[in-house]
Design a protein around this motif. Structure first.
Motif, short mmCIF file in Angstrom:
data_model
loop_
_atom_site.label_atom_id
_atom_site.label_comp_id
_atom_site.label_asym_id
_atom_site.label_seq_id
_atom_site.Cartn_x
_atom_site.Cartn_y
_atom_site.Cartn_z
N SER A 1 0.85 -1.18 -0.08
CA SER A 1 0.06 0.05 0.19
C SER A 1 1.07 1.18 -0.21
O SER A 1 0.38 2.21 -0.25
N PHE B 1 0.79 3.86 -2.84
CA PHE B 1 -0.31 4.78 -2.85
C PHE B 1 0.00 6.07 -2.13
O PHE B 1 -0.34 7.28 -2.70
N ILE B 2 0.91 5.96 -1.05
CA ILE B 2 1.50 7.23 -0.54
C ILE B 2 2.46 7.91 -1.40
O ILE B 2 2.05 9.18 -1.58
N PHE C 1 0.28 9.47 -4.05
CA PHE C 1 -0.59 10.74 -3.43
C PHE C 1 0.34 11.97 -3.30
O PHE C 1 -0.06 12.88 -3.67
N ILE D 1 -12.79 7.96 -4.04
CA ILE D 1 -12.06 6.87 -3.26
C ILE D 1 -12.93 5.54 -3.31
O ILE D 1 -12.13 4.69 -3.54
N SER E 1 -5.25 11.32 -7.16
CA SER E 1 -4.19 11.14 -6.01
C SER E 1 -4.96 10.96 -4.64
O SER E 1 -4.53 9.76 -4.05
N VAL E 2 -6.01 11.68 -4.42
CA VAL E 2 -6.68 11.34 -3.12
C VAL E 2 -7.70 9.98 -3.43
O VAL E 2 -7.64 9.40 -2.51
N LEU F 1 -6.21 6.71 -2.60
CA LEU F 1 -5.81 6.51 -1.24
C LEU F 1 -7.01 5.17 -0.90
O LEU F 1 -6.39 4.64 -0.15
N PHE G 1 -4.64 2.43 -0.74
CA PHE G 1 -4.11 2.19 0.84
C PHE G 1 -4.95 1.63 1.70
O PHE G 1 -4.64 0.74 2.29
#
Length: 443
Positions: free
Chosen positions: A61, A64-65, A68, A254, A376-377, A380, A383
């Motif tokens: 995960s 994804f950070i 982001f 999301i 990008s958001v 998450l 993630f």
């Protein structure tokens, strides 16, 4: 005075489609395989490196950070430096990191490389979405995004048997099976990075495939569209971070990556529980992604000309939620797998239509930044899928509760479509452009 040549719209759009979509789709196929390869490598590397399930989930995960944190800057650089150079940079670096993952020695190295993979790939998907706004009028974008995203389904379909067969190469050439997964899937990205520099035209104005008359027609068509829709174009593209519509769409989106990654990352593990070999597992996993490919191709076509795109987002989301719930209560593996296949289709097919929404109110660098923020958001969700779902499973001691969580998130996301569309419509009422900060070039 010489009269302008008559431009055949369908011929121009067809020419651009044949030039861009297969090429971008192949790159997306490679990118998606490089994201998902860890789900197959997991079947061996967890034991080989002594990783816990939690450590694997966290490492997977961290992609994804990195994604982001660097997505918005990457898309702004793309708009500044041009798609050919920036896409080439993205592919060369993410391919190199994928190859490096084959030589992971410990948990810390796994964490660092997965984070770097996200950093390197950041900006590619929203960059493609932005590129499509430069080449296609709005009415074509849903279909183009759908055709482009078909390759993500092909990636899962191709990646599944390849991943299974590469695992069965365990010990060949002095490498373990999980190492072959990363080596074989990383090199194509680097090769395509080089090809990009010579193949891709960044804008229609610099295109080698369009005639001067076709370039002029497309420029006028897009300019008229931007004026008609009163799109936002900030001098400082970072101002989209304060745009309520962009922030709302970020939260809205999301649910879809959460559902997609929650399902696709764990599907090989679920099928493994059926008692099959790695190779058979890979081939079984081809089925849902071929179904997704068909859905992505045909569903956006059905939405063209509809009075509202809302039913084409809400309907599949609710169907997907229902199928996720049913998949944990039906008694047989066959029925469980069938519901998961339907759920996969229902999670993916609304996304091309969803991605056509931001380009109705953003243009230029603001569109590049806004698409990056939303993606990008929204990503998450991946993630969350890799961390919250294992935590829920461990805390509840049940495989049922995580699927119910995914179903609830997907249903809420689908129903949020009504809110998003209402907010965007409110900004479009007469006179709103001057009071809602909708569009003033100097803004």
């Amino acid at each position: 005075m010489r009269e302008r040549a008559v431009v055949n719209e369908r011929a121009v759009i067809g020419k651009i489609t044949r030039y861009l979509i297969p090429y971008l789709g192949i790159i997306y196929l490679i990118a998606y395989i490089d994201r998902q390869n860890v789900s197959y490598a997991k079947l061996q590397m967890v034991d080989a490196l002594g990783l816990s399930e939690y450590a694997y989930g966290l490492g997977a995960s961290l992609f994804f950070i990195g994604y982001f944190l660097f997505e918005v800057p990457s898309n702004i650089f793309l708009e500044r430096f041009g798609a050919p150079r920036w896409f080439a940079r993205i592919m060369l670096t993410w391919g190199a990191v994928t190859v490096a993952l084959a030589y992971t020695q410990n948990t810390t190295m796994f964490y660092v490389l997965r984070f770097l993979l996200g950093v390197c790939e950041a900006g590619f998907f929203p960059g493609v979405l932005y590129l499509l706004t430069l080449w296609f009028p709005h009415e074509y974008r849903g279909r183009m995004v759908g055709s482009f995203m078909v390759f993500s389904a092909f990636a899962n379909a191709i990646g599944a048997p390849i991943g299974g067969m590469l695992l069965d190469l365990d010990g060949y050439g002095g490498h373990q099976g999980w190492q072959w997964v990363f080596l074989v899937t990383g090199i194509p990205a680097m090769l395509m990075g080089i090809v990009t520099l010579f193949y891709l035209d960044g804008t229609p104005e610099t295109s080698r495939i369009l005639t001067p008359e076709e370039k002029r027609w497309l420029a006028e068509r897009l300019a008229n569209e931007n004026n008609r829709l009163a799109k936002t174009s900030h001098v400082n593209p970072l101002k989209v971070l304060a745009d309520g519509r962009v922030l709302l769409m970020s939260v809205f989106y999301i649910a879809f990556p959460l559902g997609a990654y929650g399902l696709s990352y764990w599907l090989p593990t679920i099928v493994k529980g059926f008692g099959v070999s790695n190779t058979v597992n890979g081939w079984i996993n081809v089925i849902p992604w071929l179904m997704v490919a068909l859905g992505l191709y045909y569903w956006p076509k059905l939405a063209v000309g509809a009075r509202s795109s809302t039913p084409f987002i809400v309907g599949p989301a609710l169907v997907g939620a229902a199928c996720l719930i049913l998949s944990v209560y039906v008694p047989s593996n066959t029925l469980r797998f069938a519901f998961l296949c339907i759920a996969a289709v229902a999670i993916f097919v609304p996304q091309p239509i969803l991605w056509s929404i931001p380009s109705t109110f953003l243009s230029g660098a603001s569109a590049a930044a806004g698409l990056a923020v939303i993606n990008s958001v929204g990503n998450l969700g991946g993630f969350i899928a890799q961390n919250v779902i294992p935590w829920i499973r461990d805390a509840s001691g049940s495989n049922t509760v995580p699927m119910l969580f995914l179903a609830a998130c997907l249903a809420v996301g689908g129903l949020m479509t009504f809110v998003v569309q209402a907010v965007i419509r409110r900004h479009r009422v007469p006179g709103a452009a001057g009071t809602a900060g909708l569009t003033h070039p100097a803004q």
